[in-house]
Design a protein around this motif. Structure first.
Motif, short mmCIF file in Angstrom:
data_model
loop_
_atom_site.label_atom_id
_atom_site.label_comp_id
_atom_site.label_asym_id
_atom_site.label_seq_id
_atom_site.Cartn_x
_atom_site.Cartn_y
_atom_site.Cartn_z
N VAL A 1 0.83 -1.21 0.00
CA VAL A 1 0.00 0.00 0.00
C VAL A 1 0.86 1.26 0.00
N ASN A 2 2.02 1.21 0.65
CA ASN A 2 2.90 2.38 0.69
C ASN A 2 3.51 2.66 -0.68
N PHE A 3 3.93 1.59 -1.36
CA PHE A 3 4.43 1.77 -2.73
C PHE A 3 3.31 2.26 -3.64
N GLY A 4 2.09 1.75 -3.40
CA GLY A 4 0.95 2.16 -4.22
C GLY A 4 0.66 3.64 -4.12
N ILE A 5 0.83 4.22 -2.94
CA ILE A 5 0.61 5.67 -2.76
C ILE A 5 1.57 6.45 -3.66
N LEU A 6 2.83 6.06 -3.65
CA LEU A 6 3.84 6.75 -4.45
C LEU A 6 3.58 6.55 -5.94
N MET A 7 3.22 5.33 -6.33
CA MET A 7 2.95 5.05 -7.75
C MET A 7 1.75 5.85 -8.25
N ASN B 1 9.75 -1.85 -10.35
CA ASN B 1 10.95 -2.68 -10.45
C ASN B 1 11.75 -2.65 -9.14
N GLU B 2 11.74 -1.48 -8.50
CA GLU B 2 12.43 -1.35 -7.21
C GLU B 2 11.78 -2.25 -6.16
N MET B 3 10.46 -2.35 -6.21
CA MET B 3 9.73 -3.24 -5.30
C MET B 3 10.23 -4.67 -5.45
N LYS B 4 10.35 -5.09 -6.71
CA LYS B 4 10.77 -6.47 -6.99
C LYS B 4 12.20 -6.71 -6.48
N LYS B 5 13.07 -5.71 -6.67
CA LYS B 5 14.44 -5.84 -6.19
C LYS B 5 14.50 -5.99 -4.68
N ARG B 6 13.55 -5.33 -4.01
CA ARG B 6 13.50 -5.42 -2.54
C ARG B 6 12.67 -6.62 -2.08
N ARG B 7 12.40 -7.52 -3.01
CA ARG B 7 11.68 -8.77 -2.74
C ARG B 7 10.23 -8.55 -2.30
N PHE B 8 9.63 -7.50 -2.81
CA PHE B 8 8.19 -7.31 -2.65
C PHE B 8 7.53 -7.82 -3.93
N LYS B 9 6.51 -8.61 -3.79
CA LYS B 9 5.78 -9.10 -4.96
C LYS B 9 4.58 -8.19 -5.20
N PRO B 10 4.62 -7.38 -6.29
CA PRO B 10 3.49 -6.47 -6.56
C PRO B 10 2.18 -7.23 -6.66
N ASP B 11 1.11 -6.62 -6.18
CA ASP B 11 -0.21 -7.25 -6.28
C ASP B 11 -1.00 -6.60 -7.40
N VAL B 12 -2.23 -7.05 -7.57
CA VAL B 12 -3.06 -6.56 -8.68
C VAL B 12 -3.31 -5.06 -8.57
N VAL B 13 -3.35 -4.53 -7.35
CA VAL B 13 -3.58 -3.09 -7.18
C VAL B 13 -2.41 -2.29 -7.74
N ASN B 14 -1.18 -2.73 -7.47
CA ASN B 14 0.00 -2.04 -7.99
C ASN B 14 0.01 -2.04 -9.51
N TYR B 15 -0.26 -3.20 -10.11
CA TYR B 15 -0.29 -3.27 -11.57
C TYR B 15 -1.43 -2.43 -12.14
N ASN B 16 -2.58 -2.44 -11.47
CA ASN B 16 -3.72 -1.68 -11.96
C ASN B 16 -3.45 -0.18 -11.99
N ILE B 17 -2.62 0.30 -11.07
CA ILE B 17 -2.27 1.72 -11.07
C ILE B 17 -1.58 2.09 -12.37
N LEU B 18 -0.62 1.26 -12.79
CA LEU B 18 0.08 1.52 -14.05
C LEU B 18 -0.86 1.41 -15.24
N ILE B 19 -1.67 0.34 -15.25
CA ILE B 19 -2.60 0.13 -16.37
C ILE B 19 -3.58 1.29 -16.48
N ASN B 20 -4.08 1.75 -15.35
CA ASN B 20 -5.05 2.84 -15.33
C ASN B 20 -4.48 4.10 -15.98
#
Length: 465
Positions: A298-304, A321-340
């Protein structure tokens, strides 16, 4: 082509004049129910093992059915097989009927439960209260709360809080106050959840001072505020742009031994972003670890989201990509922000690549993902791409908005792909979705503008409506 155009109009004529659905009234509310499924088809489609091989057969089977009439028929079939229905059976059936909003059947089953003196648990009543609320039947929810004792069931603070929340969310705040201050007469002592609901109600009305008084009353009654309590107050201040006050409450929260969680930081970060302080918000997220709170999605989502709003899509991708490097697995909400935000910028093809990427990463798209893509392709005139996404969406058992259907059908008609347009209309029929007269008129006029035969059918249709 002319034959296909005529078929499209005939399809419209059949839709208007056929009545596969009937409407029932329930205390002023309308509920549309599909016709009963064919019993032989249902039995062949969902074969069941013999009764003796199952430990809880009815409960397991009723969860699998997708039709309210089938659920009722299944209940009767088990009756005829000699199965003795108990509380678990009745509650499973009630959950299913409530999800279909068949409250007439719910009331009938409840009467049956009372007649048979089946001992019930409070959980099913709480669920029904919430389903009534979703259907805007707040009076029925209130009535059911008061009827709980008549079902040989003891009401607890849990059902009291459920009713309180229903009243607040249903815009009945005055009634919620009356219920809250009658709590002791009903034998309940409000807890932090009760106060949180009331604080939420005051804040939704924009009454900060009253919310703060409720907070003070909470302390006076020796009810300890929770993190949720502080988050409600902090979130309100952040949305109002009062960062200094929210920071003061944030520090007060820590001093009183309540550790902020990821949501607390997300609210503060959102407040900073709303004031154009993205860098400070990002710093706050990376400072969370030092305060003993690990950042969450949710914190990454706010910034995105903030980056997307400002058109900085590449930076938002870098953050993913930074999330993935820090071993966070993005969820559908994170991807939806980009798609939107890609779709909003007319970059539907690029957005579709994100959709494919998320699937490769093992993250399943949700209804919002597909809807944004269907609309995004329509927006740029790529109706073939939109149809492709629609098919994937339907296979995943999600459904577009009516407006998305209309946009797609209109686009396919304009492109001369009338067969595809008819297929989309058929899918709408399966989903019990229909255009209004204005929508049909626009579609048919577009499809029949150069066809005299179809045009005559349009005249016939308009005169018949």
């Amino acid at each position: 082509m002319k034959q296909t155009q005529a078929n499209l109009v005939r399809h419209l004529f059949n839709v208007i004049h056929s009545q596969p659905y009937h409407t029932h009234r329930f205390n002023g509310a309308k509920t549309t129910q599909p016709p009963r499924p064919d019993p032989e088809r249902r039995r062949s489609a969902t074969p069941r093992p013999k009764l003796r091989n199952r430990t809880t057969p009815f409960v397991s089977d009723v969860k699998e059915v997708r039709d309210q009439d089938e659920a009722l028929s299944l209940f009767q079939e088990y009756n005829e097989m000699g199965f003795k229905h108990d509380y678990s059976s009745y509650s499973a059936l009630l959950y299913k009927l409530a999800r279909f909003r068949n409250f007439e059947a719910v009331e009938a089953i409840l009467d049956h439960v009372k007649e048979r003196n089946v001992r019930c648990g409070e959980k099913v009543f709480i669920a029904l209260i919430e389903h009534y609320a979703k259907a805007h039947l707040v009076e029925k929810a209130t009535e059911l709360f008061h009827r709980i004792p008549s079902f040989n069931c003891v009401r607890t603070l849990q059902s009291f809080n459920a009713l309180l929340n229903v009243l607040v969310d249903g815009g009945r705040f005055s009634e919620a106050k009356d219920v809250f201050y009658c709590s002791y007469k009903m034998g309940f002592r409000p807890n932090s959840i009760s106060f949180n609901i009331m604080i939420k109600g005051w804040l939704e009305k924009g009454e900060w001072e009253e919310a703060r008084k409720m907070f003070d009353e909470m302390l006076e009654r020796n009810v300890e505020p929770s993190v949720v309590t502080y988050n409600s107050l902090i979130g309100y201040l952040c949305r109002k742009g009062e960062l200094d006050k929210s920071m003061g409450l944030f520090e007060e929260m820590i001093q009183k031994g309540k550790r902020p969680n990821a949501v607390t930081y997300a609210l503060m970060m959102e407040g900073l972003c709303s004031l154009g302080k993205y860098s400070e918000a990002k710093k706050m997220m990376f400072d969370m670890d030092y305060r003993g709170c690990k950042p969450k999605l949710v914190n990454f989502g706010i910034l995105m989201t903030d980056l997307g709003k400002r058109g900085k899509i590449e930076e938002a991708k870098s953050l993913l990509n930074e999330m993935k490097k820090r071993r966070f697995k993005p969820d559908v909400v994170n991807y939806n922000i980009l798609i939107n935000y890609l779709c909003k910028e007319g970059k539907a093809v690029e957005a579709y690549k994100i959709l494919v990427e998320m699937q490769i990463e093992g993250c399943e798209p949700n209804a919002a993902t597909y809807r944004m893509m269907v609309d995004g392709f329509c927006q740029v005139g790529n109706f073939e791409g939109s149809l492709k996404v629609l098919n994937a969406m339907l296979r995943s058992r999600h459904c577009p908005r009516l407006e998305s259907f209309r946009c797609l059908v209109m686009g396919l008609v304009k492109c001369g792909k009338l067969d595809d347009a008819c297929l989309v209309l058929e899918e709408m029929g399966k989903k019990s979705m229909q255009f209004d007269l204005e929508g049909w008129e626009a579609i048919v006029v577009e499809s029949c503008s150069e066809d005299a035969v179809a045009g005559s059918l349009v005249t016939e249709l308009i005169s018949a409506v």
